[in-house]
Design an enzyme around this catalytic site. Sequence first.
Site, mmCIF file in Angstrom:
data_model
loop_
_atom_site.group_PDB
_atom_site.id
_atom_site.type_symbol
_atom_site.label_atom_id
_atom_site.label_comp_id
_atom_site.label_asym_id
_atom_site.label_seq_id
_atom_site.Cartn_x
_atom_site.Cartn_y
_atom_site.Cartn_z
ATOM 1 N N HIS A 89 -0.526 -1.495 -1.008
ATOM 2 C CA HIS A 89 -1.490 -1.986 -0.006
ATOM 3 C C HIS A 89 -2.932 -1.818 -0.467
ATOM 4 O O HIS A 89 -3.219 -0.970 -1.301
ATOM 5 C CB HIS A 89 -1.378 -1.193 1.309
ATOM 6 C CG HIS A 89 0.012 -0.942 1.776
ATOM 7 N ND1 HIS A 89 0.511 0.322 1.962
ATOM 8 C CD2 HIS A 89 1.012 -1.808 2.103
ATOM 9 C CE1 HIS A 89 1.766 0.245 2.402
ATOM 10 N NE2 HIS A 89 2.095 -1.039 2.471
ATOM 11 N N HIS A 91 -6.166 -0.332 1.135
ATOM 12 C CA HIS A 91 -6.567 0.517 2.257
ATOM 13 C C HIS A 91 -8.072 0.394 2.496
ATOM 14 O O HIS A 91 -8.815 -0.065 1.629
ATOM 15 C CB HIS A 91 -6.158 1.971 1.990
ATOM 16 C CG HIS A 91 -4.684 2.222 2.199
ATOM 17 N ND1 HIS A 91 -4.195 3.170 3.064
ATOM 18 C CD2 HIS A 91 -3.597 1.609 1.656
ATOM 19 C CE1 HIS A 91 -2.864 3.145 3.049
ATOM 20 N NE2 HIS A 91 -2.475 2.216 2.195
ATOM 21 N N HIS A 107 -4.490 0.770 6.439
ATOM 22 C CA HIS A 107 -4.489 -0.527 5.753
ATOM 23 C C HIS A 107 -5.743 -1.325 6.104
ATOM 24 O O HIS A 107 -6.183 -1.316 7.252
ATOM 25 C CB HIS A 107 -3.251 -1.348 6.153
ATOM 26 C CG HIS A 107 -1.975 -0.703 5.716
ATOM 27 N ND1 HIS A 107 -0.735 -1.219 5.998
ATOM 28 C CD2 HIS A 107 -1.764 0.423 4.986
ATOM 29 C CE1 HIS A 107 0.190 -0.428 5.461
ATOM 30 N NE2 HIS A 107 -0.408 0.572 4.860
ATOM 31 N N HIS A 115 1.033 -4.492 11.287
ATOM 32 C CA HIS A 115 1.520 -4.360 9.916
ATOM 33 C C HIS A 115 2.721 -5.292 9.712
ATOM 34 O O HIS A 115 3.496 -5.533 10.640
ATOM 35 C CB HIS A 115 1.938 -2.922 9.637
ATOM 36 C CG HIS A 115 2.542 -2.757 8.286
ATOM 37 N ND1 HIS A 115 1.772 -2.778 7.148
ATOM 38 C CD2 HIS A 115 3.833 -2.634 7.881
ATOM 39 C CE1 HIS A 115 2.579 -2.658 6.090
ATOM 40 N NE2 HIS A 115 3.827 -2.569 6.510
ATOM 41 N N HIS A 123 -1.703 -7.315 8.323
ATOM 42 C CA HIS A 123 -2.935 -6.755 7.763
ATOM 43 C C HIS A 123 -3.316 -7.511 6.490
ATOM 44 O O HIS A 123 -2.436 -7.800 5.662
ATOM 45 C CB HIS A 123 -2.727 -5.288 7.376
ATOM 46 C CG HIS A 123 -2.365 -4.395 8.531
ATOM 47 N ND1 HIS A 123 -1.528 -3.314 8.386
ATOM 48 C CD2 HIS A 123 -2.735 -4.436 9.834
ATOM 49 C CE1 HIS A 123 -1.407 -2.702 9.566
ATOM 50 N NE2 HIS A 123 -2.122 -3.376 10.465
ATOM 51 N N ASP A 126 -1.906 -5.895 3.424
ATOM 52 C CA ASP A 126 -0.457 -5.768 3.233
ATOM 53 C C ASP A 126 -0.012 -6.608 2.042
ATOM 54 O O ASP A 126 0.089 -7.838 2.134
ATOM 55 C CB ASP A 126 0.299 -6.244 4.490
ATOM 56 C CG ASP A 126 0.113 -5.287 5.662
ATOM 57 O OD1 ASP A 126 -0.404 -4.172 5.442
ATOM 58 O OD2 ASP A 126 0.489 -5.670 6.785
ATOM 59 N N HIS A 160 2.746 3.717 -2.663
ATOM 60 C CA HIS A 160 3.454 4.744 -1.898
ATOM 61 C C HIS A 160 4.732 5.198 -2.603
ATOM 62 O O HIS A 160 5.291 4.481 -3.437
ATOM 63 C CB HIS A 160 3.800 4.205 -0.508
ATOM 64 C CG HIS A 160 2.590 4.013 0.358
ATOM 65 N ND1 HIS A 160 2.183 4.928 1.287
ATOM 66 C CD2 HIS A 160 1.670 3.016 0.393
ATOM 67 C CE1 HIS A 160 1.071 4.496 1.884
ATOM 68 N NE2 HIS A 160 0.737 3.336 1.359
ATOM 69 N N ARG A 177 1.439 8.835 -0.251
ATOM 70 C CA ARG A 177 0.650 8.057 -1.215
ATOM 71 C C ARG A 177 0.803 8.726 -2.579
ATOM 72 O O ARG A 177 0.544 9.920 -2.703
ATOM 73 C CB ARG A 177 -0.811 8.040 -0.752
ATOM 74 C CG ARG A 177 -0.914 7.424 0.641
ATOM 75 C CD ARG A 177 -2.210 7.697 1.366
ATOM 76 N NE ARG A 177 -2.066 7.203 2.740
ATOM 77 C CZ ARG A 177 -3.044 6.713 3.486
ATOM 78 N NH1 ARG A 177 -4.283 6.685 3.022
ATOM 79 N NH2 ARG A 177 -2.809 6.274 4.696
#
Length: 191
Positions: A89, A91, A107, A115, A123, A126, A160, A177
């Site tokens: 993603h 962020h 995000h 999401h 998002h 995403d 992630h 993360r």
Amino acid sequence: MKLYSHAAITAVLSAAVLVATPNVLQAQEQHADDHQAMHDAKLPKHAVAVLASTSDSDVKGVLMLDQMEGFVRVHGKVIGLTPGEHGFHIHEFGDLTKADGTSAGGHYAPAGHDHGAPGKQSHAGDLGNITANDDGVATVDIKAEDLKLHLVLGRSIVVHGGKDDLKSQPSGAAGPRVGVGVIGVANTEAK
Ligand code: CU
Ligand code: ZN
């Protein structure tokens, strides 16, 4: 001391305004032209994010972001992953002060959608999942249709530890993360 009549002062001021006005207008036009030219010429088209590992991981990577016609291409390589899928993603913040990556915020979602899977209804940040092979290497090449490169400069890319299920709120239940990097303007002459 000599006193000037109101009429005399008004006449002098009007003359001064007549002289000054054309210059002011010219300067304003010139400024607008310069500004437009600067805007067109200087919007960065290439960015790079160097991923560093968070406290409990050995993830590293380099990702390039290129502004194309109507989308941003995100491509590069991430290493040190567990084999399989990993949430990927953009962020909100480029703030990596916390070792676990949480200072990067949630995000990037300027339009306020839920999401989800990549696309205009989720998002903007995403980007789905990337897939690492048995050696822990993920080769990335993503078309992000919902992004503008200059709006994500100074934000971050986060990888992630787990898979983004593309539906859990607010972030796909993708786990901790493991790799984080700030998106910065690329030095295209350094190749
Ligand atoms: Cu994320
Ligand atoms: Zn999201």
